[in-house]
Design a protein around this motif. Sequence first.
Motif, short mmCIF file in Angstrom:
data_model
loop_
_atom_site.label_atom_id
_atom_site.label_comp_id
_atom_site.label_asym_id
_atom_site.label_seq_id
_atom_site.Cartn_x
_atom_site.Cartn_y
_atom_site.Cartn_z
N ILE A 83 -34.64 78.83 -15.18
CA ILE A 83 -34.48 80.16 -14.59
C ILE A 83 -33.58 80.12 -13.37
N GLU A 84 -33.75 79.09 -12.54
CA GLU A 84 -32.90 78.95 -11.35
C GLU A 84 -31.44 78.82 -11.75
N ARG A 85 -31.16 77.95 -12.71
CA ARG A 85 -29.77 77.70 -13.11
C ARG A 85 -29.15 78.89 -13.83
N GLU A 86 -29.98 79.76 -14.39
CA GLU A 86 -29.47 80.96 -15.04
C GLU A 86 -29.28 82.11 -14.05
N GLY A 87 -29.61 81.90 -12.78
CA GLY A 87 -29.33 82.88 -11.75
C GLY A 87 -30.36 83.99 -11.60
N LEU A 88 -31.53 83.81 -12.21
CA LEU A 88 -32.57 84.83 -12.11
C LEU A 88 -33.56 84.48 -11.00
N GLY A 89 -34.35 85.50 -10.61
CA GLY A 89 -35.43 85.27 -9.67
C GLY A 89 -36.72 84.96 -10.41
N PHE B 106 -37.57 75.65 -6.42
CA PHE B 106 -36.97 76.95 -6.73
C PHE B 106 -36.66 77.67 -5.42
N PRO B 107 -35.52 78.35 -5.32
CA PRO B 107 -35.16 79.04 -4.07
C PRO B 107 -36.19 80.13 -3.74
N MET B 108 -36.90 79.97 -2.65
CA MET B 108 -38.01 80.86 -2.32
C MET B 108 -37.55 82.29 -2.02
N GLU B 109 -36.31 82.44 -1.59
CA GLU B 109 -35.82 83.79 -1.30
C GLU B 109 -35.67 84.62 -2.57
N ARG B 110 -35.70 83.95 -3.73
CA ARG B 110 -35.62 84.65 -5.02
C ARG B 110 -36.99 84.82 -5.68
N VAL B 111 -38.04 84.61 -4.91
CA VAL B 111 -39.41 84.74 -5.43
C VAL B 111 -40.03 86.05 -4.96
N ILE B 112 -40.68 86.75 -5.89
CA ILE B 112 -41.46 87.94 -5.57
C ILE B 112 -42.92 87.61 -5.86
N PHE B 113 -43.79 87.84 -4.87
CA PHE B 113 -45.20 87.47 -5.00
C PHE B 113 -46.05 88.71 -5.26
N HIS B 114 -46.61 88.77 -6.49
CA HIS B 114 -47.47 89.86 -6.91
C HIS B 114 -48.94 89.42 -6.85
N GLY B 115 -49.82 90.31 -7.28
CA GLY B 115 -51.24 89.98 -7.41
C GLY B 115 -52.12 91.09 -6.87
N ASN B 116 -53.18 91.43 -7.61
CA ASN B 116 -54.05 92.53 -7.19
C ASN B 116 -55.14 92.08 -6.22
N ASN B 117 -55.31 90.76 -6.04
CA ASN B 117 -56.34 90.27 -5.11
C ASN B 117 -55.88 88.95 -4.50
N LYS B 118 -54.76 89.00 -3.80
CA LYS B 118 -54.22 87.80 -3.17
C LYS B 118 -55.18 87.34 -2.07
N SER B 119 -55.48 86.07 -2.06
CA SER B 119 -56.36 85.54 -1.01
C SER B 119 -55.57 85.35 0.28
N PHE B 120 -56.31 85.19 1.37
CA PHE B 120 -55.69 84.92 2.66
C PHE B 120 -54.85 83.64 2.57
N GLU B 121 -55.38 82.63 1.87
CA GLU B 121 -54.68 81.36 1.73
C GLU B 121 -53.40 81.51 0.92
N GLU B 122 -53.44 82.33 -0.12
CA GLU B 122 -52.24 82.54 -0.93
C GLU B 122 -51.17 83.28 -0.15
N LEU B 123 -51.58 84.29 0.61
CA LEU B 123 -50.62 85.01 1.44
C LEU B 123 -50.01 84.10 2.50
N GLU B 124 -50.84 83.24 3.07
CA GLU B 124 -50.35 82.29 4.07
C GLU B 124 -49.33 81.35 3.43
N MET B 125 -49.62 80.88 2.22
CA MET B 125 -48.69 80.01 1.51
C MET B 125 -47.37 80.73 1.26
N ALA B 126 -47.45 81.98 0.83
CA ALA B 126 -46.24 82.75 0.53
C ALA B 126 -45.36 82.92 1.77
#
Length: 430
Positions: free
Chosen positions: A67-73, A90-110
Motif C-alpha cells: 500500500i505504501e509503494r502504491e501511494g495510498l494511505g 508506514f508513513p504515519m502522516e498517511r494514516v487515519i485512525f478510526h474506531g467507535n471506542n478508542k482507548s486512552f492508550e490507543e489515542l496516546e499511541m496515535a
Amino acid sequence: MGTNYVFQEFDTVELAKKYGTPLYVLSEDILRDKCREVRETFLKVYPNTQAVYASKAFLTKAMCKIIEREGLGLDVVSGGELFTAREAAFPMERVIFHGNNKSFEELEMAIDFGVGRIVVDHQEEIPMIESLAKEKGKVVHCLFRITPSIEGKTHKYIMTGQKDSKFGIPLEIETLKELVEKVQKSSMLSLRGFHFHIGSQLFENHIYEGAIEIIGKLAKELKTNQGMVLEELNVGGGFGIQYRGDEKTKPLSFFTEVIMHSVERIFKEFTLPIPKIIIEPGRWIVGEAGITLYTIGAIKEIPGVRTYASVDGGFPDNPRPALYGAKYDGIIANKAEKEKTYRATIAGKCCESGDILIWDLPVPKLTAGDILAVKNTGAYNYSMANNYNKIPKPAVVLISGDQSNIIVKRETYEDLLRGEALPKHLQGKV
C-alpha cells in the motif's frame, strides 16, 4: 498444468502441496492492479483527493509495504493495526485512525506516532484527545464521524450509516454546533472536516449522493453560524465485490464519478468551497486478490437429502458465512476441467452445525484428498480468523510474478498455548 485450477499463473494444487492446507493465497499483482485503478480513475482524474486503504479487510506488514509503494494511505481502527503499520515503517502522516471506542492508550499511541488524522466517533473523545495533545505538545488534526441516517442495501450487520448505529455522532445540529465550537476554542485540536460511512458490500451509488447532500447542508449551516469551512470530506468505502451469484464487481469509477459530481454540484449550490475528498476502499482492493485452499476429508452422503464434503478448515479461517450468510464460490482444484455432475455442501470441521462454507456447490465426483479452492477470500477472512476449537490459523502466501513467499507463518499448537499459564495450585500431578 493439466486440469488443475490455476490462480495468477500458479498451480493451486502445487501450492497446497508446498505450503499445506488450509492456506490463504494472496496475489500481489491483483492488489497492484486495483491500486493502479484507484490512481488512474480517481486520484489522477480529480484534484485534491486521497485514497486510504481500509486495513481491517486484510493487514500484514507485507500489505502495508504494498500500500505504501502504491501511494495510498492507511485506515486503521485499533492499536494492533496501528502498531502493525508502525512496525512496517508506514508513513504515519498517511494514516487515519478510526474506531467507535478508542482507548486512552490507543489515542496516546496515535498521537505519539503522529498519525495524520484521528476520526472523532463520539463527543467524549474530544476531551480525551485534547488532554493528550496538551500533555504532548502536539496539535491533533481530526475529523468528526457523522451518522447521515442513510441505509445502504446490505446485511444489517454491515450497515453503518443508519440513524440507529453504534458508529458516529448523530446528525443533531445543535449538538454538532456545540462540538464544533469546543474544537474551535481549543488550541490543540484542528477540525479539518467530516467523515461518513454508509455500509459495506454496497452495489448502489446514488446513496452517496444523498449522504453528501446531507453533509453539504450541515456544512452550510456551520459556515453561516460558526464560520467553519469544511476542508476535508471522507466518504468512506463499502464498494462491493462479486462473491457467488451476487452482482458483478463494479469499477471504482461507478462510485467515484457519482461522489465527485455530487460534491461539485452540491457544494457549488451551497456556495461552499470544494473540500478535499477521501475514499477508503478495503474489500474492493483486496477481496478478489485472495483465495483459500482446503483439503477435502470426510464425505457424507445422505440419500435424498444432500452430500456433505468436510474440509480441514471452516469457521476459524472464514467466519463470514456463519456470521451473516456470506456466499462464496469454489472449485475442486485438482479436477478443474471435469464435469460438475454432483452437488456438495462444503462443511467446516468445527463442532458447530452452522460451520458451512458453501451450500450445494456444483462439483465433479469427490474423493478424500481433493483440493478445494474458495474464490475471492482476500477480505475479512484472515483478518477475522480465530482459534475456535483450538484450531491453528492458516499460513498466508503472497504470490508475486513467478515467486511465492510466506508472509504469515502457519500457527502451531505451541502458538495456541503461548499466552497460557498455570497457577501454582494447579501445577504438578494429582
